[in-house]
Scaffold this motif. Structure first.
Motif, mmCIF file in Angstrom:
data_model
loop_
_atom_site.group_PDB
_atom_site.id
_atom_site.type_symbol
_atom_site.label_atom_id
_atom_site.label_comp_id
_atom_site.label_asym_id
_atom_site.label_seq_id
_atom_site.Cartn_x
_atom_site.Cartn_y
_atom_site.Cartn_z
ATOM 1 N N PHE A 1 1.121 2.597 -0.740
ATOM 2 C CA PHE A 1 0.134 2.765 0.327
ATOM 3 C C PHE A 1 0.702 3.581 1.494
ATOM 4 O O PHE A 1 0.046 4.504 1.998
ATOM 5 C CB PHE A 1 -0.332 1.400 0.825
ATOM 6 C CG PHE A 1 -1.333 1.472 1.951
ATOM 7 C CD1 PHE A 1 -2.657 1.789 1.688
ATOM 8 C CD2 PHE A 1 -0.947 1.238 3.268
ATOM 9 C CE1 PHE A 1 -3.590 1.871 2.721
ATOM 10 C CE2 PHE A 1 -1.866 1.319 4.302
ATOM 11 C CZ PHE A 1 -3.189 1.635 4.029
ATOM 12 N N ILE A 2 1.926 3.258 1.930
ATOM 13 C CA ILE A 2 2.526 3.937 3.086
ATOM 14 C C ILE A 2 2.787 5.402 2.777
ATOM 15 O O ILE A 2 2.453 6.297 3.573
ATOM 16 C CB ILE A 2 3.844 3.240 3.509
ATOM 17 C CG1 ILE A 2 3.586 1.785 3.917
ATOM 18 C CG2 ILE A 2 4.511 4.002 4.643
ATOM 19 C CD1 ILE A 2 2.681 1.592 5.093
ATOM 20 N N ARG A 3 3.412 5.689 1.632
ATOM 21 C CA ARG A 3 3.698 7.077 1.260
ATOM 22 C C ARG A 3 2.399 7.854 1.041
ATOM 23 O O ARG A 3 2.283 9.019 1.454
ATOM 24 C CB ARG A 3 4.537 7.116 -0.020
ATOM 25 C CG ARG A 3 5.919 6.505 0.093
ATOM 26 C CD ARG A 3 6.801 7.280 1.043
ATOM 27 N NE ARG A 3 8.191 6.892 0.939
ATOM 28 C CZ ARG A 3 9.145 7.276 1.778
ATOM 29 N NH1 ARG A 3 8.840 8.091 2.793
ATOM 30 N NH2 ARG A 3 10.389 6.883 1.634
ATOM 31 N N THR B 1 -0.478 7.302 2.421
ATOM 32 C CA THR B 1 -1.141 7.502 3.712
ATOM 33 C C THR B 1 -0.594 8.718 4.438
ATOM 34 O O THR B 1 -1.337 9.464 5.083
ATOM 35 C CB THR B 1 -0.997 6.250 4.599
ATOM 36 O OG1 THR B 1 -1.570 5.127 3.925
ATOM 37 C CG2 THR B 1 -1.708 6.430 5.928
ATOM 38 N N PHE B 2 0.732 8.942 4.330
ATOM 39 C CA PHE B 2 1.329 10.125 4.972
ATOM 40 C C PHE B 2 0.708 11.403 4.412
ATOM 41 O O PHE B 2 0.292 12.293 5.162
ATOM 42 C CB PHE B 2 2.843 10.143 4.769
ATOM 43 C CG PHE B 2 3.476 11.469 5.100
ATOM 44 C CD1 PHE B 2 3.626 11.864 6.416
ATOM 45 C CD2 PHE B 2 3.898 12.333 4.099
ATOM 46 C CE1 PHE B 2 4.194 13.099 6.744
ATOM 47 C CE2 PHE B 2 4.463 13.561 4.402
ATOM 48 C CZ PHE B 2 4.612 13.938 5.731
ATOM 49 N N TYR B 3 0.656 11.505 3.088
ATOM 50 C CA TYR B 3 0.118 12.719 2.474
ATOM 51 C C TYR B 3 -1.389 12.844 2.696
ATOM 52 O O TYR B 3 -1.903 13.950 2.903
ATOM 53 C CB TYR B 3 0.449 12.748 0.977
ATOM 54 C CG TYR B 3 1.895 13.083 0.715
ATOM 55 C CD1 TYR B 3 2.350 14.389 0.827
ATOM 56 C CD2 TYR B 3 2.810 12.094 0.383
ATOM 57 C CE1 TYR B 3 3.673 14.715 0.607
ATOM 58 C CE2 TYR B 3 4.146 12.397 0.161
ATOM 59 C CZ TYR B 3 4.576 13.711 0.274
ATOM 60 O OH TYR B 3 5.898 14.017 0.066
ATOM 61 N N PHE B 4 -2.083 11.715 2.665
ATOM 62 C CA PHE B 4 -3.521 11.757 2.937
ATOM 63 C C PHE B 4 -3.775 12.242 4.362
ATOM 64 O O PHE B 4 -4.662 13.070 4.596
ATOM 65 C CB PHE B 4 -4.143 10.377 2.738
ATOM 66 C CG PHE B 4 -5.598 10.333 3.113
ATOM 67 C CD1 PHE B 4 -6.559 10.884 2.289
ATOM 68 C CD2 PHE B 4 -6.008 9.769 4.318
ATOM 69 C CE1 PHE B 4 -7.909 10.862 2.639
ATOM 70 C CE2 PHE B 4 -7.340 9.737 4.673
ATOM 71 C CZ PHE B 4 -8.299 10.290 3.841
ATOM 72 N N ASN B 5 -3.010 11.731 5.331
ATOM 73 C CA ASN B 5 -3.170 12.172 6.716
ATOM 74 C C ASN B 5 -2.865 13.654 6.865
ATOM 75 O O ASN B 5 -3.580 14.384 7.568
ATOM 76 C CB ASN B 5 -2.266 11.357 7.638
ATOM 77 C CG ASN B 5 -2.232 11.917 9.052
ATOM 78 O OD1 ASN B 5 -1.272 12.591 9.445
ATOM 79 N ND2 ASN B 5 -3.269 11.664 9.827
ATOM 80 N N ILE C 1 -0.034 9.021 -6.441
ATOM 81 C CA ILE C 1 0.193 7.612 -6.795
ATOM 82 C C ILE C 1 1.160 7.493 -7.972
ATOM 83 O O ILE C 1 1.977 6.554 -8.026
ATOM 84 C CB ILE C 1 -1.150 6.920 -7.122
ATOM 85 C CG1 ILE C 1 -2.036 6.868 -5.873
ATOM 86 C CG2 ILE C 1 -0.944 5.520 -7.687
ATOM 87 C CD1 ILE C 1 -3.442 6.388 -6.121
ATOM 88 N N HIS C 2 1.106 8.451 -8.890
ATOM 89 C CA HIS C 2 1.963 8.397 -10.076
ATOM 90 C C HIS C 2 3.415 8.772 -9.761
ATOM 91 O O HIS C 2 4.314 8.455 -10.550
ATOM 92 C CB HIS C 2 1.415 9.340 -11.150
ATOM 93 C CG HIS C 2 0.023 9.014 -11.583
ATOM 94 N ND1 HIS C 2 -0.288 7.884 -12.300
ATOM 95 C CD2 HIS C 2 -1.165 9.650 -11.371
ATOM 96 C CE1 HIS C 2 -1.589 7.840 -12.536
ATOM 97 N NE2 HIS C 2 -2.147 8.899 -11.974
ATOM 98 N N PHE C 3 3.641 9.448 -8.633
ATOM 99 C CA PHE C 3 4.988 9.894 -8.295
ATOM 100 C C PHE C 3 5.693 8.982 -7.287
ATOM 101 O O PHE C 3 6.890 9.120 -7.051
ATOM 102 C CB PHE C 3 4.948 11.326 -7.737
ATOM 103 C CG PHE C 3 4.296 12.315 -8.663
ATOM 104 C CD1 PHE C 3 4.767 12.490 -9.946
ATOM 105 C CD2 PHE C 3 3.208 13.071 -8.240
ATOM 106 C CE1 PHE C 3 4.166 13.401 -10.814
ATOM 107 C CE2 PHE C 3 2.599 13.980 -9.096
ATOM 108 C CZ PHE C 3 3.081 14.149 -10.388
ATOM 109 N N ILE C 4 4.960 8.082 -6.667
ATOM 110 C CA ILE C 4 5.532 7.164 -5.679
ATOM 111 C C ILE C 4 5.971 5.894 -6.407
ATOM 112 O O ILE C 4 5.154 5.220 -7.035
ATOM 113 C CB ILE C 4 4.515 6.816 -4.576
ATOM 114 C CG1 ILE C 4 4.052 8.087 -3.854
ATOM 115 C CG2 ILE C 4 5.125 5.837 -3.568
ATOM 116 C CD1 ILE C 4 2.877 7.873 -2.912
#
Length: 325
Positions: free
Chosen positions: A107-109, A111-115, A168-171
Motif C-alpha cells: 500500500f505505501i509503495r 501510494t507513492f507511485y500513484f501520487n 503490485i506484482h513488483f512490490i
C-alpha cells in the motif's frame, strides 16, 4: 567437457555479479538512513497540515467551484493520501527493517507511485484547461463548465490506478537475516519485466505529459505576450504559474525518472561498487525530489488566484478573533 566448463564459468561470473550488486546495495544504505528521514519529515510537517488546509479552503470557502478548483482539489486529496504514508517510510528509513506487514508495504509503495502519476496527469489536465481558456476562449468556452473538470478528474483517478496497478506484482517484502525489507520497483528481481514496465510508464505517463505541458505554456506565454489588451497583472500571474508548474515537472519529476531508469539498467549491466553507490545515492535524492512535488503543488494553490489567498486570510482573521475571545 569444454562447453560444460565454459557454462559453469559464465554461471559463476553471473552469480558473482549478482552478489557484488547486492553487497553494493547495502554499502550505500548509510546515506539513505540519514537523508531520507530528514527529507520525509520536512515534507510531512509542511504538506500534511498544508493539504488539509487547502482541502478545507476549497470545499468550504471557494464556492461556486470553477473547473480549475475541481482539478486542484483532487490533486490535494492525492497529495494528502501520500504524505499520510510518510511516517511509515520515515520509520523504515531509520531502522532499515519493515515491521508493518506485506499489505502495508504494498500500500505505501503503491501510494507513492500513484501520487506521482496522478499528480502528473492532474497537472497536465489543468494545463490543457488553461491552454483552451487562454488560446481559444470563445470556441472552447464550453470546456470551462464544471462537468468537464469532473469527467477529467474521474478519468485521472481511473487511468492512474490502471497505469500503476502492475506495480503490485513488483512490490515485495523480503527477509534478509533478521530484517524484513520492503522492496519496490527498482529492487525487484524480475529484471526483464521491470525494465519493460519502467520504459512504458516513463514514456506514456511522464514524457508525453511533459511535452504537452511544455507546449501548452509555451503557447500561452506567446499568446499573452502578443495580446496588447491583456492586463499586465494577468500576464505576470500566467508567467509565474508556468514557472512553478514547469519547475515541478523538470526539477521534481524529470531527475527521478532518469535515475530510476539508470538504476534498473545497472541491475542488468552491473558496474563497480563505487559507481553503483554514487548512482544509488543520487537516485535517493531524486526520490525525495519526486516527493517534493507536494511542495510545488502547495505553491500552485497560492499562485492560482487571489480568491485562495483571501480565503486563507479570512480563516486567519477568524482564528485571531476566536483567540481574543
Amino acid at each position: 567437457m569444454d562447453m560444460d566448463s565454459e557454462g559453469l564459468a559464465n554461471f559463476s561470473s553471473l552469480q558473482n555479479q549478482t552478489t557484488s550488486f547486492r553487497s553494493c546495495l547495502y554499502e550505500s544504505l548509510s546515506f539513505e538512513k540519514v537523508y531520507l528521514p530528514i527529507m520525509y519529515s520536512i515534507i510531512f510537517l509542511v504538506c500534511f497540515p498544508g493539504n488539509i488546509i487547502v482541502i478545507f479552503v476549497y470545499i468550504f470557502k471557494m464556492r461556486p467551484w470553477k473547473s480549475s478548483i475541481i482539478i486542484m482539489l483532487n490533486l490535494a486529496i492525492t497529495d494528502l493520501l501520500y504524505v499520510s504514508c510518510l511516517p511509515f517510510l520515515i520509520h523504515y528509513s531509520i531502522n532499515d527493517h519493515w515491521v508493518f506487514g506485506g499489505f502495508m508495504c504494498t500500500f505505501i509503495r503503491f501510494t507513492f507511485y500513484f501520487n506521482t502519476y496522478s499528480s502528473i496527469l492532474f497537472l497536465t489536465c489543468f494545463s490543457l484547461f488553461r491552454f483552451f481558456v487562454v488560446v481559444y476562449p470563445i470556441s472552447c468556452f464550453s470546456i470551462q463548465k464544471r462537468r468537464w473538470a469532473i469527467i477529467a478528474s474521474a478519468s485521472v483517478w481511473v487511468v492512474s490506478l490502471f497505469m500503476v496497478s502492475p506495480m503490485i506484482h513488483f512490490i515485495t517484502v523480503k527477509e534478509s537475516g533478521n530484517r524484513s525489507l520492503c522492496l519496490d520497483l527498482t529492487n525487484s528481481e524480475d529484471l526483464d519485466s521491470i525494465r519493460l514496465f519502467n520504459w512504458l510508464l516513463t514514456t506514456f505517463a511522464f514524457f508525453l505529459p511533459l511535452i504537452l505541458v511544455t507546449l501548452c505554456y509555451a503557447v500561452i506565454i506567446y499568446k499573452l505576450a502578443r495580446g496588447p489588451h491583456t492586463h499586465t497583472s494577468f500576464k505576470q500571474k500566467a508567467r509565474t504559474l508556468a514557472i512553478v508548474l514547469l519547475a515541478v515537472f523538470y526539477l521534481s519529476f524529470l531527475p527521478f525518472h532518469i535515475f530510476r531508469g539508470i538504476r534498473i539498467e545497472l541491475k542488468i549491466h552491473p558496474v563497480s561498487c563505487t559507481i553503483e553507490k554514487q548512482i544509488r545515492d543520487v537516485f535517493t535524492v531524486t526520490k525525495s525530489l519526486a516527493s517534493l512535488n507536494t511542495f510545488g503543488n502547495l505553491i500552485l494553490y497560492v499562485v492560482l488566484g487571489d480568491n485562495f489567498q483571501h480565503a486563507i486570510l479570512s480563516i486567519c482573521k477568524l482564528n485571531i478573533k476566536m483567540t481574543k475571545k
